[in-house]
Design an enzyme around this catalytic site. Sequence first.
Site, PDB file in Angstrom:
ATOM      1  CG  ASP A  67      -2.664 -74.948 -57.277  1.00 18.96           C
ATOM      2  OD1 ASP A  67      -1.256 -75.264 -57.224  1.00 18.96           O
ATOM      3  OD2 ASP A  67      -3.438 -74.738 -57.614  1.00 18.96           O
ATOM      4  CG  ASN A 136     -12.034 -68.407 -62.422  1.00 21.73           C
ATOM      5  OD1 ASN A 136     -11.162 -68.331 -61.412  1.00 21.73           O
ATOM      6  ND2 ASN A 136     -12.449 -69.738 -62.628  1.00 21.73           N
ATOM      7  CG  HIS A 138      -9.083 -69.942 -60.194  1.00 25.09           C
ATOM      8  ND1 HIS A 138      -8.693 -70.393 -61.555  1.00 25.09           N
ATOM      9  CD2 HIS A 138      -7.629 -70.185 -59.324  1.00 25.09           C
ATOM     10  CE1 HIS A 138      -8.031 -70.012 -61.352  1.00 25.09           C
ATOM     11  NE2 HIS A 138      -6.488 -70.551 -60.891  1.00 25.09           N
ATOM     12  CD  GLU A 143     -11.453 -73.477 -61.474  1.00 24.42           C
ATOM     13  OE1 GLU A 143     -11.382 -72.356 -61.595  1.00 24.42           O
ATOM     14  OE2 GLU A 143     -10.678 -73.917 -62.714  1.00 24.42           O
TER      15      GLU A 143
END
Length: 243
Positions: A67, A136, A138, A143
């Site tokens: 990313d 979280n 991810h 997400e």
Amino acid sequence: MNIIKATDYNDLSRKAANIISAQVIMKPDCVLGLATGSSPVGLYSCLVERYKQGDLDFSRVKSVNLDEYRGLTHDNSQSYYYFMNENLFKHINIIPENTHVPDGTEPDARKACEQHEQIIQSLGGIDLQLLGLGNNGHIGFNEPGTGFEELTHCVALTKSTIQANSRFFDKLEDVPTEAYTMGIKTIMRARKILIVVNGKGKADIVHKSFFGPVTTEVPASILQLHPDVTLVGDEEALSLCPL
Ligand code: F6R
């Protein structure tokens, strides 16, 4: 899934570097999928050390990154392009043209993402994808709620990720709000996956991801369905797992 317990961060970094080293030795022209963030910093420095000792040769290795922030230039010290150069590429003999970080400078999101996906395909797919795990759940910038069928795409970052990443920026407002990321489907196509996780703060999400239900609410939980995943965690990160 193969779970390797490390005593601490240094041990985790060495163990994860062993796995990447083995990949490079066994297939010198392999395609490595790489990640940024704090988790892989130690393992990158182990790889650099081994290269300097003459034990690793990256001259035929190709890399693709997971990313990149949308809108950050290559010379921005918070861009993932910059991170990869500083932490790995400039210290080893990988050929710069063989390294591929999604192009955050390309304003046309569709173009940037299609291009990254095409690069991965033209290289014949990813042999080993390295991942970190977000607080979280991810992976990449996928997400909670992201569909498992997504390929490389542009995402709006959640508040919690912006908050977590703000530690690398002067102020919260400087954190980019969008990123280009490999999708879950792109990640799942990798032949092997190596995920590194450390620290007490990740214990709960490690447990949810690898011992809870497979759900888009915990993106990393899909890894339970991948045929070749190795999780290297330190004692703290694995403390809630029934091992
Ligand atoms: C990095 C990436 C992210 C991180 C994750 C964990 O390229 O895609 O998913 O792996 O946010 O970050 P750290 O390692 O800083 O805890």
